[in-house]
Design a protein around this motif. Structure first.
Motif, short mmCIF file in Angstrom:
data_model
loop_
_atom_site.label_atom_id
_atom_site.label_comp_id
_atom_site.label_asym_id
_atom_site.label_seq_id
_atom_site.Cartn_x
_atom_site.Cartn_y
_atom_site.Cartn_z
N LEU A 69 -9.30 -1.59 6.02
CA LEU A 69 -7.96 -1.34 6.54
C LEU A 69 -7.91 0.01 7.25
N GLU A 70 -8.52 1.04 6.67
CA GLU A 70 -8.52 2.36 7.27
C GLU A 70 -9.33 2.39 8.56
N SER A 91 -5.51 6.02 2.67
CA SER A 91 -5.14 7.18 3.48
C SER A 91 -4.83 6.73 4.90
N LEU A 92 -3.61 6.26 5.13
CA LEU A 92 -3.20 5.73 6.43
C LEU A 92 -2.17 6.64 7.06
N ALA A 93 -2.27 6.85 8.37
CA ALA A 93 -1.41 7.80 9.07
C ALA A 93 0.07 7.48 8.89
N ILE A 124 5.88 2.95 2.57
CA ILE A 124 4.98 1.92 2.05
C ILE A 124 4.51 1.03 3.20
N LEU A 125 3.38 0.39 3.01
CA LEU A 125 2.86 -0.57 3.98
C LEU A 125 2.74 -1.92 3.29
N TRP A 135 0.83 -1.20 0.00
CA TRP A 135 0.00 0.00 0.00
C TRP A 135 0.86 1.25 0.00
N VAL A 136 0.39 2.26 -0.73
CA VAL A 136 1.03 3.58 -0.72
C VAL A 136 -0.04 4.61 -0.39
#
Length: 449
Positions: free
Chosen positions: A269-270, A337-339, A349-350, A254-255
């Motif tokens: 996920l969010e 949109s992840l912190a 990246i995740l 994820w980006v």
């Protein structure tokens, strides 16, 4: 008047009943201690919400916690103490017989933060005691100062390392996704993160920094701050996916996206991240800068473009490597949109190593061999990117960047190939040479090793 007194009596009785229901008799079914670099957290598992009070004692240092109308249903002697701040947990005699008094013996004076949490997920009522660890914080600051000192020395020498921050998702009170076989995501992510750290530190020119090194929670916004304090050039966050059904499988990368993720998995996920922030505690609020707001936005926007482009390039390479060792959930990087991804100055990246809620992948994620393959794929993707695009002023730039050499008297292609750890064929190709003949003063491009 008499009727008014009767109504008042009933109202008073109802309020008493409501209070007694709000704070019914509670049992402490479990006590857990999590130790972080500058903070120790004690969590009490409760059967019901509890009214509490506390005070500090010195010589020796102690924290005394009184739980109203409560009793201890677990053995304090069996509680595993983590870190150096808490010396001992023991009971003491309360003021009222129906209450319970817990004494926390400490190695230093503390100013605790105590708050309750309502039931959520797999947890019931909880009482959280946060103890700031001054000694641990000072040690962390000394380590950060040492890192900065070494970093400056490397910069002066023109051969600094590229620093990769590795974030093991969840931790401590936040277990993350939980598999069918009761595998906790937080344990899998830390195991993989430590493998990534080891592999990166084996590579000359790269250096790894772990955001969390043990089983404790780090606030989501603070993860990027820790990476920034350690002068990280890149951040990779390790996770294991979870979903409401057992069908989804495969790894993904994820980006950041300025828009909310559209896919169902992205939304889940969010939402899960927001839940993690709640479990971990109150988020920190960053202060504003008093410079020109328009200039700040422009600079942040430019930096964000660089970070997003770099993150997407690395994500694509990592995803390609993951596809060689495991199945993929999506063949292209996903956006959310992840912190932990939103830092404008650190490309991030995740990596979702697989679905922990899928029985087959849960088994794989518990395997040391599979964890190692996932870690190798992540590191190979990062190395490939920075070998192709090394950062200026780094050892990688010296080793893999474009180098020039002016031919001196007596030098040949074979001599230069040996000196620069390359091949004659590579030199000829990089310089479009049709023969082995060189002339004095000729400028050659030295290819990557």
């Amino acid at each position: 008047m008499r009727r008014s007194r009767v109504i008042s009596s009933w109202v008073g009785l109802c309020l008493c009943l409501m209070c007694s229901l709000a704070f019914a008799s509670s049992k402490v079914s479990g006590v857990r201690v999590w130790s972080g670099p500058d903070n120790t957290r004690i969590v009490l598992d409760l059967s019901a919400a509890v009214e509490f009070s506390h005070f500090n004692l010195s010589q020796p240092n102690r924290l005394v916690l009184d739980l109203k109308n409560s009793q201890m249903a677990t053995k304090l002697s069996e509680v595993e103490l983590s870190g150096n701040l808490v010396k001992k947990l023991r009971p003491s005699t309360p003021k009222a017989k129906q209450d319970y008094r817990l004494v926390v013996e400490l190695n230093q004076a503390v100013n605790p933060t105590i708050f309750s949490l309502k039931p959520t997920g797999n947890y019931g009522h909880r009482l959280v005691i946060d103890l700031p660890d001054k000694a641990g914080k000072e040690q962390t600051q000394k380590q950060q100062q040492q890192i900065s000192k070494v970093k400056k020395q490397q910069q002066l020498a023109g051969n600094r390392d590229i620093i990769i921050a590795i974030d093991a998702g969840h931790g401590g009170e936040d277990p993350g996704a939980i598999g069918r076989r009761k595998t906790y995501e937080k344990n899998v992510t830390l195991a993989i993160a430590k493998r990534v750290q080891r592999l990166i530190n084996q590579e000359l020119g790269l250096k790894a920094v772990l955001i969390r090194q043990g089983d404790y929670f780090v606030n989501l916004n603070k993860r990027s701050q820790i990476a920034r304090k350690n002068k990280a050039d890149f951040l990779v966050s390790i996770h294991a996916d979870g979903f409401t059904s057992s069908q989804p499988k495969g790894a993904s990368v994820w980006v950041v996206s300025t828009r909310r993720a559209k896919s169902e998995v992205g939304r889940h996920l969010e939402e899960h991240e927001a839940e993690s922030d709640l479990l971990g505690g109150v988020g920190e609020v960053m202060g504003s800068v008093e410079n020109d707001a328009h200039l700040n936005f422009a600079l942040i926007d430019m930096q964000m473009d660089y970070s997003m482009n770099t993150a997407y390039e690395v994500a694509s390479k990592v995803l390609g490597e993951l596809g060689r060792v495991t199945s993929l959930h999506k063949k292209r990087p996903e956006h959310a949109s992840l912190a932990v991804l939103r830092s404008p100055d650190i490309p991030s990246i995740l990596v979702e190593a697989g679905f922990i809620t899928n029985l087959n992948e849960e088994k794989l994620l518990n395997s040391g061999n599979h964890q190692e393959r996932i870690a190798q794929a992540v590191v190979k993707g990062i190395k490939t990117h920075y070998r192709n695009k090394p950062l200026a002023g780094t050892l990688y730039a010296q080793t893999y960047g474009v180098r020039k050499h002016t031919v001196q008297k007596g030098e040949s292609l074979s001599v230069l190939a040996a000196r620069y750890n390359t091949s004659v064929a590579g030199l000829k190709k990089a310089n479009k040479l049709s023969s082995n003949t060189l002339r004095i003063g000729q400028v050659l491009t030295i290819p990557n090793s």
